[in-house]
Design a protein around this motif. Structure first.
Motif, short mmCIF file in Angstrom:
data_model
loop_
_atom_site.label_atom_id
_atom_site.label_comp_id
_atom_site.label_asym_id
_atom_site.label_seq_id
_atom_site.Cartn_x
_atom_site.Cartn_y
_atom_site.Cartn_z
N THR A 48 0.76 -1.20 -0.15
CA THR A 48 0.07 0.14 -0.13
C THR A 48 0.97 1.09 -0.07
OG1 THR A 48 -0.21 0.09 2.24
CG2 THR A 48 -1.90 -1.17 1.18
N ARG A 49 0.18 2.45 -0.19
CA ARG A 49 1.12 3.92 -0.30
C ARG A 49 1.57 3.97 1.22
NH1 ARG A 49 3.53 4.47 -4.68
NH2 ARG A 49 4.14 6.47 -3.60
N ASP A 50 0.92 3.79 2.25
CA ASP A 50 1.27 4.11 3.48
C ASP A 50 0.73 3.15 4.59
OD1 ASP A 50 -1.37 4.98 3.72
OD2 ASP A 50 -0.95 6.93 3.06
N LEU A 51 0.79 3.19 5.91
CA LEU A 51 0.42 2.40 6.82
C LEU A 51 -0.81 2.66 7.10
CD1 LEU A 51 1.22 0.58 9.06
CD2 LEU A 51 1.88 2.25 10.62
N PRO A 52 -1.51 3.97 7.11
CA PRO A 52 -2.89 4.06 7.23
C PRO A 52 -3.65 3.06 6.08
CG PRO A 52 -1.87 6.11 7.34
CD PRO A 52 -0.90 5.37 7.01
N ALA A 53 -3.19 2.99 5.03
CA ALA A 53 -3.97 2.26 3.83
C ALA A 53 -3.93 0.81 4.31
CB ALA A 53 -3.30 2.71 2.50
N LEU A 54 -2.56 0.61 4.64
CA LEU A 54 -2.42 -1.05 4.97
C LEU A 54 -3.54 -1.43 6.07
CD1 LEU A 54 -1.20 -3.66 4.81
CD2 LEU A 54 0.77 -2.77 6.68
N THR A 55 -3.62 -0.57 7.18
CA THR A 55 -4.42 -0.68 8.33
C THR A 55 -5.87 -0.90 7.94
OG1 THR A 55 -3.02 0.81 9.79
CG2 THR A 55 -5.43 0.33 10.49
N ARG A 56 -6.53 0.07 6.87
CA ARG A 56 -7.62 -0.19 6.29
C ARG A 56 -8.00 -1.56 5.65
NH1 ARG A 56 -6.57 5.23 5.12
NH2 ARG A 56 -6.23 4.71 2.94
N PHE A 57 -7.13 -1.91 4.94
CA PHE A 57 -7.07 -3.27 4.15
C PHE A 57 -7.05 -4.38 5.29
CE2 PHE A 57 -4.74 -6.98 2.63
CZ PHE A 57 -5.83 -7.37 1.86
N LEU A 58 -6.18 -4.26 6.24
CA LEU A 58 -6.23 -5.54 7.26
C LEU A 58 -7.33 -5.54 8.21
CD1 LEU A 58 -2.39 -5.36 8.11
CD2 LEU A 58 -3.44 -6.97 6.50
N LEU A 59 -7.77 -4.60 8.76
CA LEU A 59 -8.66 -4.42 9.87
C LEU A 59 -10.06 -4.00 9.49
CD1 LEU A 59 -6.77 -2.55 12.52
CD2 LEU A 59 -6.67 -4.74 12.20
N ASP A 60 -10.27 -3.23 8.27
CA ASP A 60 -11.70 -3.00 8.04
C ASP A 60 -12.12 -3.71 6.79
OD1 ASP A 60 -11.41 -0.99 9.79
OD2 ASP A 60 -10.88 0.45 8.40
N GLU A 61 -11.42 -4.22 5.85
CA GLU A 61 -11.74 -4.91 4.79
C GLU A 61 -11.34 -6.46 4.93
OE1 GLU A 61 -11.04 -2.66 1.13
OE2 GLU A 61 -10.62 -1.07 2.31
N LEU A 62 -10.17 -6.78 5.12
CA LEU A 62 -9.94 -8.31 5.06
C LEU A 62 -10.55 -9.12 6.09
CD1 LEU A 62 -8.27 -10.65 3.71
CD2 LEU A 62 -6.30 -9.86 5.04
N GLU A 63 -10.64 -8.57 7.31
CA GLU A 63 -11.39 -9.12 8.51
C GLU A 63 -12.74 -9.49 7.94
OE1 GLU A 63 -10.61 -10.20 11.72
OE2 GLU A 63 -8.46 -9.58 11.67
N ALA A 64 -13.28 -8.42 7.41
CA ALA A 64 -14.69 -8.63 7.11
C ALA A 64 -15.16 -9.33 5.76
CB ALA A 64 -15.35 -7.28 6.86
#
Length: 339
Positions: free
Chosen positions: A110-126
């Motif tokens: 991802t471009r940065d850590l916030p984008a990685l956080t969104r992918f891991l915690l908000d989208e992949l988990e769901a």
């Protein structure tokens, strides 16, 4: 099953492209003792068969992006659907079906850590079918697929290609032109595309594209990699290793690992293990040899596990068939879009 194989001339061409992916045909013909038309035709055959391809990747040694390895466990009978979903996602650039207590291993950029956080915690988990995930964020990228070589050229030929690579290396001192995404997207599909090719693809003025391409390549935003279908390269067994070295030993550990011809990727990571590696070997038996080599040459390194990657449906954005050949479908990595 396909029966195509790579002959020695194919391997020499591909080794040269691994070193200098955008080298001109005239220079390559001079180094390889061939003709430019012959090499161009050979490359067209390899590329159309999905045996090899050149595409664009994040530049500047991955310093401007955030990379993580993500282990994914799937609910029973849900693996296939999860694979399809993550393969469609431009942030999961590589998807591997694995052994050793995990269903999938994702390389996420991802471009940065916030984008990685969104992918891991908000989208992949769901994501339906995902039971749990474990992530290892890279704190440094020491080696990646662009460094791996086929070892088909002689020393003089290697040196000649390396000189071309140095001459064409980006300075990284300038900025990419505005509205460069159409060029980036086209180069992701074909990393050897010329200014004339890009002008035709984008519908832009050829003179304008030449200037924009020069600025884009000089900016360092992109790097280029020649990929080879693993099944026909002779290096058909991919495995991922995790290990730990003490902080005082870390630098010499990374330096020693870089001398291993089979090493394709090496990163420092967060977590109980602070090193992760991808290793390509010719056979499963070679894994035992490499483990013994680690014990002999790096006795301070504590190996945690090694896991065979059984199948790779997606590698750095490219969808692959069961034999590792590019299918022609590319999900352009999101990290290439700097906008």
């Amino acid at each position: 099953m396909h029966t195509e194989t790579l002959d020695e001339r194919d391997l020499e061409l591909l080794h040269g492209l691994q070193i200098a992916p955008r080298a001109g045909w005239a220079d390559m013909a001079r180094i390889l003792g061939s003709h430019r038309a012959t090499l161009a035709a050979r490359w067209a055959r390899l590329r159309s068969a999905g045996l090899a391809w050149v595409s664009a990747h994040p530049g500047r040694g991955y310093l401007d992006v955030t990379l993580a390895l993500v282990e994914v466990d799937c609910l029973p009978s849900a693996r296939a659907e999860v694979v399809r979903a993550v393969c469609r996602d431009p942030r999961a650039v590589t998807v591997e079906e694995s052994t050793r207590g995990r269903d999938l291993l994702l390389t996420v950029i991802t471009r940065d850590l916030p984008a990685l956080t969104r992918f891991l915690l908000d989208e992949l988990e769901a994501l339906p079918g995902v039971e749990r995930q474990r992530s290892y964020v890279a704190t440094a990228v020491h080696r990646h697929g662009s460094h791996w070589r086929l070892d088909a050229l002689g020393p003089a030929q290697e040196s000649a290609f390396e000189r071309i690579a140095r001459v064409t290396a980006p300075t990284g001192t300038g900025a990419a032109p505005n509205d460069s995404w159409p060029l980036v997207e086209a180069l992701a599909h074909d990393g050897r595309a010329t200014a004339a090719d890009l002008a035709r693809i984008t519908g832009r003025n050829p003179a304008t594209v030449r200037r924009q391409l020069a600025r884009l390549l000089g900016s360092g935003l992109l790097s280029f990699r020649c990929e080879v279908a693993a099944e026909v390269s002779g290096w058909s067994v991919s495995s991922t290793w995790t290990a730990r070295s003490e902080a005082a030993d870390h630098e010499r550990t990374v330096a020693a690992l870089a001398t291993l011809p089979e090493l394709r990727m090496c990163i420092s990571t967060t977590g109980a293990t602070n090193l992760a590696m991808t290793i390509w070997t010719r056979s499963l038996n070679d894994m035992q040899r490499i483990e013994q080599l680690f014990g002999e040459r790096l006795p301070w390194l504590r190996l945690r596990e090694n896991a065979v990657n059984l199948r790779t449906p997606k590698r750095m954005g490219w969808m692959l068939d069961a034999e590792g050949r590019a299918t022609g479908t590319l999900v352009v990595p999101a990290a290439l879009n700097a906008g």
